[in-house]
Design an enzyme around this catalytic site. Structure first.
Site, mmCIF file in Angstrom:
data_model
loop_
_atom_site.group_PDB
_atom_site.id
_atom_site.type_symbol
_atom_site.label_atom_id
_atom_site.label_comp_id
_atom_site.label_asym_id
_atom_site.label_seq_id
_atom_site.Cartn_x
_atom_site.Cartn_y
_atom_site.Cartn_z
ATOM 1 C CD GLU A 83 16.475 12.237 -0.356
ATOM 2 O OE1 GLU A 83 15.490 11.792 0.262
ATOM 3 O OE2 GLU A 83 17.578 12.462 0.182
ATOM 4 C CD GLU A 108 13.439 20.064 1.168
ATOM 5 O OE1 GLU A 108 12.499 20.865 0.973
ATOM 6 O OE2 GLU A 108 13.297 18.824 1.168
ATOM 7 C CG ASP A 158 2.321 17.145 -0.250
ATOM 8 O OD1 ASP A 158 1.269 16.501 -0.044
ATOM 9 O OD2 ASP A 158 2.497 18.297 0.172
ATOM 10 C CE LYS A 162 -9.022 18.824 1.577
ATOM 11 N NZ LYS A 162 -9.428 20.244 1.729
ATOM 12 C CG ASP A 194 3.275 7.552 5.010
ATOM 13 O OD1 ASP A 194 3.105 8.317 4.032
ATOM 14 O OD2 ASP A 194 3.304 7.971 6.188
ATOM 15 C CB THR A 247 12.981 9.606 8.687
ATOM 16 O OG1 THR A 247 11.724 9.353 8.044
ATOM 17 C CG2 THR A 247 14.121 9.322 7.714
ATOM 18 C CG PHE A 249 7.831 11.997 6.932
ATOM 19 C CD1 PHE A 249 7.236 13.244 6.900
ATOM 20 C CD2 PHE A 249 7.394 11.028 6.044
ATOM 21 C CE1 PHE A 249 6.217 13.513 6.001
ATOM 22 C CE2 PHE A 249 6.373 11.287 5.146
ATOM 23 C CZ PHE A 249 5.791 12.547 5.130
ATOM 24 C CD GLU A 250 10.008 4.307 7.054
ATOM 25 O OE1 GLU A 250 9.794 3.087 6.840
ATOM 26 O OE2 GLU A 250 11.065 4.883 6.708
#
Length: 268
Positions: A83, A108, A158, A162, A194, A247, A249-250
């Site tokens: 991942e 990570e 990410d 922009k 998303d 999560t 985040f989601e």
């Protein structure tokens, strides 16, 4: 999620006089002071879960001579899933607990996220997970031989919203080609975002890579896509990956009415 990078080349680039060239970085390493319990988790359990990686002059760039020995690391031969950008470890720990017969490697560079992952792994009792604190896009082509990985996951990279920063997005044609090289035949690259225009970019990039097949091509467009997707109702998105937990985040994206789109393509 903290692991973001679009500089993806199996050979460290150099100038004509042999000096290493600067590379485009598309992630920001974030840290800061952690709660004592997470410091203790890193100290007590880090030796079990963290790969001891030889670095090349920075804190996230791998020594180009290093090769990953999965049998040596995990003590067995099993399918390996990587991942990229595991964040706080929700997805990878959940999957490692569900699939003890599969090995997982999480990339990570966000230290608090690494500590969260270790804490969750210890709580879940998983032993089939290791964590690499390294720039994944730069390191993976060096670490792995072609065809090494069973699956690669890239969940919520990410979006760099922009327009002038879109070049920093992780999912680009060169990156897709390298991912395909690292996957075994029949291996799967799973992605989710998303951010609508990034979802369409991801779909277009993976379908434009001749090494991949999209089993959902032309399917599963969102009801609102014909009015906003540059490709109308072409779709190309996968059902929600059932092993990916919901999560924080989601949930945050859903609260502001963003649509989460999954992509899953197969290595030819």
């Amino acid at each position: 999620m903290a692991q973001r990078d679009s500089g993806f080349d199996p050979v460290v680039p150099t100038s004509p006089d042999g000096r290493p060239l600067a590379r485009t970085r598309s992630f920001t390493r974030r840290g800061g002071r952690m709660p004592d319990r997470h410091e203790r988790a890193m100290e007590q359990h880090g030796p079990i879960y963290l790969l001891d990686l030889p670095l090349n002059g920075t804190d996230t760039t791998l020594d180009p001579d290093y090769r990953f020995d999965k049998e040596g690391v995990f003590g067995r031969s099993a399918p390996l899933i990587a991942e990229i950008g595991s964040g706080a470890g929700d997805a990878v720990v959940h999957a490692a607990a569900l699939h003890p017969d599969v090995d997982f490697l999480a990339f990570e560079v966000w230290r608090p996220g690494v500590a969260h992952t270790i804490t969750k792994a210890v709580s879940a009792g998983v032993t089939n997970l290791r964590i690499a604190i390294a720039d994944a896009a730069w390191s993976m082509p060096l670490m792995f031989e072609p065809g090494t990985l069973h699956e690669i996951w890239t969940f919520f990279p990410d979006p760099w919203p922009k327009t002038k920063h879109h070049k920093r997005r992780l999912v680009q044609p060169a990156f897709a080609t390298q991912v395909a090289t690292l996957l075994e035949s029949g291996g799967v690259w799973r992605l989710a975002t998303d951010w609508a225009d990034y979802a369409w970019q991801i779909r277009d990039v993976v379908e434009g890579c001749e090494e991949f097949t999209n089993p959902y091509a032309g399917r599963l467009a969102d009801p609102g896509d014909p009015d906003v997707d540059p490709e109308g109702d072409r779709g190309g998105f996968a059902p929600r990956f059932e092993d990916r937990p919901m999560t924080r985040f989601e949930k945050k994206g859903l609260r502001v009415e963003r649509i989460v789109r999954d992509v899953a393509v197969t290595r030819r």
